[in-house]
Design a protein around this motif. Structure first.
Motif, short mmCIF file in Angstrom:
data_model
loop_
_atom_site.label_atom_id
_atom_site.label_comp_id
_atom_site.label_asym_id
_atom_site.label_seq_id
_atom_site.Cartn_x
_atom_site.Cartn_y
_atom_site.Cartn_z
N SER A 102 -48.80 -10.80 -55.20
CA SER A 102 -47.71 -10.50 -54.27
C SER A 102 -47.25 -9.06 -54.48
O SER A 102 -47.29 -8.54 -55.59
N ASP A 103 -46.87 -8.42 -53.38
CA ASP A 103 -46.20 -7.12 -53.53
C ASP A 103 -44.70 -7.37 -53.43
O ASP A 103 -44.24 -8.36 -52.86
N ALA A 146 -46.61 -11.12 -42.83
CA ALA A 146 -45.40 -10.63 -42.20
C ALA A 146 -44.40 -10.12 -43.23
O ALA A 146 -44.32 -10.63 -44.35
N THR A 147 -43.63 -9.11 -42.83
CA THR A 147 -42.53 -8.63 -43.67
C THR A 147 -41.17 -9.00 -43.10
O THR A 147 -40.15 -8.73 -43.71
N VAL A 148 -41.15 -9.60 -41.89
CA VAL A 148 -39.92 -10.04 -41.25
C VAL A 148 -40.01 -11.54 -40.98
O VAL A 148 -40.98 -12.01 -40.37
N GLY A 149 -39.03 -12.30 -41.45
CA GLY A 149 -38.99 -13.73 -41.15
C GLY A 149 -38.42 -13.97 -39.77
O GLY A 149 -37.43 -13.33 -39.39
N VAL A 150 -39.02 -14.87 -39.01
CA VAL A 150 -38.56 -15.18 -37.65
C VAL A 150 -38.21 -16.67 -37.58
O VAL A 150 -39.04 -17.52 -37.94
N TYR A 151 -36.99 -16.95 -37.10
CA TYR A 151 -36.49 -18.32 -37.04
C TYR A 151 -35.96 -18.62 -35.64
O TYR A 151 -35.51 -17.73 -34.92
N ARG A 157 -43.92 -10.51 -50.63
CA ARG A 157 -44.88 -11.24 -49.82
C ARG A 157 -45.86 -11.94 -50.75
O ARG A 157 -46.26 -11.36 -51.77
N PRO A 158 -46.28 -13.15 -50.44
CA PRO A 158 -47.19 -13.85 -51.36
C PRO A 158 -48.51 -13.12 -51.48
O PRO A 158 -48.97 -12.43 -50.57
#
Length: 838
Positions: free
Chosen positions: A628-629, A214-219, A606-607
């Motif tokens: 990671s990129d 994922a490139t967007v964190g969701v909380y 990203r890892p």
């Protein structure tokens, strides 16, 4: 689009019965049981003193003082800017309850307070108390406070682009899932998985449907969701949360690596729920129905109950809903049917708030959501004409494609206020299980038939499991001082698996042929330390710097057997470790009391992870570990409240440099991940809210994005200069709402239009992910409603003109190269909701 399925040919595993099989009855029944069993008790609790906070708010302009009060007290406060304009306060200092501190701030003014329906404190003038609800709509825009920055801050004070979507506005528009929530957020894209979720991206930061991480964190509040690795479809399973007692949704654009770490390189989406209210017993019941053009009817039922257990000390809040989806896609063939994507989503949430002392606050939450779909919503399409291969919204299916997603989230937030700083201990746990079936008969059936295998269907059946436990310790200094700082420690443990099978079912019920079985397991461990510091050089100028130091370790293993593998099983395992660092630098200058300009430079990543190499893998092409990129983002922005605070404006220009891009490559018939190529994304964003009078409100937002490769992406066969996929050059949303009185009842009517420009489903010149240009489309939505004393009614029409819009296209699922599978925007949908508060 990304389906939740294993890589070609996944394995079979016995389905287990979920503990939540009876979720729907207890989530609805539990709400009423709680209401009847605890209401009498709640109403007889003794009143106690509200836990105190350390306030230090200077005298002077009341508007400035109220913003400081919000930041220091952590309360939700709503007021009309016109009501406080020009007013002054003597300030407040000391350990006081939020009510007492607010009373001191308002002393000597004509302002009063009351509790709103959502638990927020509302400030109003004494003269307005007798006015009907229709006249209470503020002429000036409300002040909005968010928490996604790990501080409680007004949006206009934050040096980055932030969008807030209020739950009430989403409900009025008929929004029910993540695709609906982000539909009016230009620059935020969600490709369809055919059921729920998909691949969520911001600001064009995507390589297309091949995204592994994922490139967007969701909380959800401060509870992290998803996975940080690629082991169990973490890149295309963002939490698709229903309208489960949401207060609002916060969208932070741009990398958030210093505060949120891995997987937040393009932004963060945060579901913010309503907190329990220790002051008032209240609740609501919601009923809704909808109908989709060419599909079946839908029904929604929900209930929310807030019970003070001890006034000012403890409260519990319970929410539950069930949403029946009528479906709108059909199938022909052996698995034919009408509305095959029908199903239901059920959810329940319990939140407990305890404030045993004036300094200590404990919040305990539990959320369960269960999603069922009979099938996936895709259309078979002619690649050359982009018209339906047979009929609109229909497919040829030889095997059913059922889908189920059970998500459980638990969070414990213990907060202690030392006065000089606030300490938070946040413990969270996630447990996700996804069962999925995908029909690939169109791809493998012709090949097997040519080999004289009497095949009837070839389904891929998979089970994906995601488990995550994290612990965060965060110390946050008081706001309003010359030096403000934040420091934290983060520990994360993840476990994932993706197990499945691909079998060829033979004609006449003569058994099946095991083509391939696969088991994949992954583990991820991360430790991180982070912090930032803000120096308020002058009242108008501030500088912020931040850093996050992280270390992660990963393990990955797979085993594959079956006719496609041969007589010898393909076993492989790998490990990886790395220590990425992210940075933040920002400067903010206040031009006036109502306008701010800022510059922000931030990095994200990203890892990386291990590649599970096979015996015949070419080591010159694939390495045992991919890295990671990472990226650097540079953003210049402007925020202002203009025209006597009736117009709010946010504008930003950004430039993103993305390097070491993770992308797939093939070797020996298997897919691996490599780092190759680079990209640059340049863009601009604009958000406007204008309220020229109490009756009218106009909204507009737009995003222009130029996202291109700057180096060849060899794994995808794409050349430098090629545009990145699934990102329109331009997208915008325009809306207008008219408030009025109908038979002395407050009412509204609104219309909005959203335009999405052309996008490419792949890369020009690529054979791995071929270019298919998806046309632009415009959707028009309507909303209307009326509030009565005891209930409110709202109605909506989504996609009024029943426009055909292509969301995403997937190739390679059929032997015919001209036959592709596409996801479309929902057809015209009409709905009505009734909300009954009590």
């Amino acid at each position: 689009m990304n389906r939740i399925a294993p890589r070609p040919g996944m394995p079979s595993k016995k389905k287990r019965t979920y503990a939540a099989a009876a979720l729907r009855p207890w989530v609805i029944g539990g709400a009423w049981a709680l209401a009847t069993g605890m209401s009498a008790h709640a109403q007889t609790q003794a009143q106690t003193q509200m836990p105190a906070h350390g306030f230090d708010v200077g005298g002077g302009d009341l508007k400035t003082a109220l913003d400081a009060y919000i930041a220091q007290g952590g309360v939700q406060l709503l007021y009309k800017v016109d009501d406080v304009k020009g007013a002054a306060t003597r300030g407040v200092k000391g350990a006081l309850s939020p009510q007492d501190a607010l009373a001191q701030l308002l002393e000597g003014t004509q302002l009063r307070t009351r509790r709103g329906d959502d638990g927020a404190i509302v400030i109003y003038t004494a003269a307005a108390a007798a006015k009907p609800l229709a006249d209470e709509a503020p002429q000036s825009l409300d002040s909005v406070t968010i928490t996604a920055t790990r501080r409680r801050e007004p949006v206009r004070e934050i040096p980055m682009q932030v969008n807030v979507m209020k739950a009430q506005a989403l409900e009025r528009a008929g929004a029910k899932n993540l695709a609906d929530y982000v539909a009016e957020q230009p620059g935020v894209n969600l490709t369809s998985s055919g059921s729920v979720g998909g691949t969520l991206t911001m600001r064009g930061l995507t390589m297309g449907p091949v995204q592994g991480i994922a490139t967007v964190g969701v909380y959800v509040d401060d509870v992290a969701t998803g996975l940080s690795s690629a082991g169990a479809n973490g890149g295309n399973t963002p939490l698709d949360m229903g309208m489960l007692d949401l207060s609002h949704i916060e969208v932070l654009r741009g990398p958030q690596g210093t505060l949120y770490g891995a997987g937040a390189m393009s932004g963060v989406l945060k579901y913010v729920t309503n907190q329990p209210d220790t002051m008032e017993f209240a609740g609501s019941v919601r009923f809704g129905t909808s109908w989709t053009q060419g599909g079946g009817p839908g029904f929604t039922t929900g209930a929310v109950l807030n019970v003070p257990l001890k006034e000012d000390v403890a409260a519990i809040r319970f929410a539950a809903f069930t949403d029946q989806i009528g479906g709108s896609y059909d199938a022909t063939g052996l698995a034919s049917g009408r509305n095959i994507d029908r199903g239901h989503t059920d959810g329940g949430r319990v939140s407990l708030l305890l404030t045993p002392t004036r300094e200590l606050t404990v919040r305990l939450t539990g959320t369960v959501q269960d999603v069922h779909r009979k099938g996936l919503g895709f259309e078979e399409m002619d690649k050359r004409t982009l018209r339906p291969w047979n009929r609109e919204r229909s497919r040829q299916l030889s095997a059913s494609e059922s889908y189920r997603n059970l998500t459980q989230l638990f969070g414990l937030d213990v907060e202690y206020d030392f006065g000089w700083a606030r300490l938070n201990s946040i413990t969270s746990a996630q447990d996700v299980k996804i069962n999925n079936s995908v029909d690939v008969t169109g791809l493998y059936g012709p090949l097997l038939s040519a080999m004289r295998v009497p095949v009837a269907s070839v389904p891929i059946i998979s089970t994906v499991e995601q488990h995550r436990v994290s612990q965060e310790f965060r110390l946050t200094s008081r706001s309003g001082t010359t030096i403000e700082w934040l420091a934290g420690l983060y520990l994360n443990r993840e476990r994932g698996s993706n197990n499945g099978s691909m079998d060829a079912n033979l004609i006449g019920g003569r058994g099946s042929l095991g083509l391939l079985t696969s088991t994949q397991s992954s583990r991820y461990r991360e430790e991180a330390a982070y912090g930032d510091i803000t120096w308020n050089v002058t009242p108008a100028f501030s500088l912020t710097g931040g850093v996050r130091l992280a270390r992660n370790h990963q393990k990955y293993a797979s085993r594959q057997t079956g006719q496609l593998i041969g007589s010898v099983a393909a076993n492989a395992a790998g490990t990886s470790s790395e220590s990425p660092t992210t940075y933040l630098a920002a400067a903010k200058y206040t031009l006036s009391d109502t306008s701010t300009v800022y510059f922000r430079a931030a990095s994200g990543y990203r890892p990386g992870g291990p590649n599970v190499l096979k015996a015949n893998t070419d080591r010159n092409v694939v390495q045992p570990m991919y890295n990671s990129d990472s990226l650097w983002s540079y953003e210049l922005g402007y925020k202002a409240d203009l025209l006597d605070r009736t117009l709010s404006l946010e504008a930003a220009l950004y430039d993103i440099e993305w390097s070491g891009v993770q992308q797939p490559t093939r070797s020996g018939g298997f897919t691996f991940v490599t780092n190759a190529g680079a990209a640059r994304i340049k863009g601009s964003e604009l958000t406007l809210n204008w309220k020229p009078s109490k009756e009218w409100r106009f909204t507009a937002n737009a995003a222009a994005i130029d996202a291109r490769l700057t180096e060849d992406a060899t794994g995808l066969g794409a050349k430098a200069g090629t545009r990145l996929p699934h990102t329109p050059r331009f997208a915008t949303t325009l809306g207008v709402t008219r408030n009025f009185s109908l038979a002395d009842h407050p009412a509204y009517v609104g219309i909005s239009a959203r335009y999405t420009g052309k996008r490419d489903a792949g890369y020009r010149g690529s054979t791995a992910l071929p270019s298919i240009m998806m046309p632009a489309y415009t959707l028009v939505d309507l909303q209307a409603g009326i509030d009565f004393k005891r209930f409110s009614v709202s109605a909506y029409v989504r996609n009024l003109t029943n426009r055909r819009g292509i969301v995403s296209i997937e190739t390679g699922l059929n032997a015919n190269p001209n036959l592709v599978t596409a996801a479309l925007v929902p057809a015209r949908t009409i709905g009505v909701n009734v909300n009954v508060p009590f």
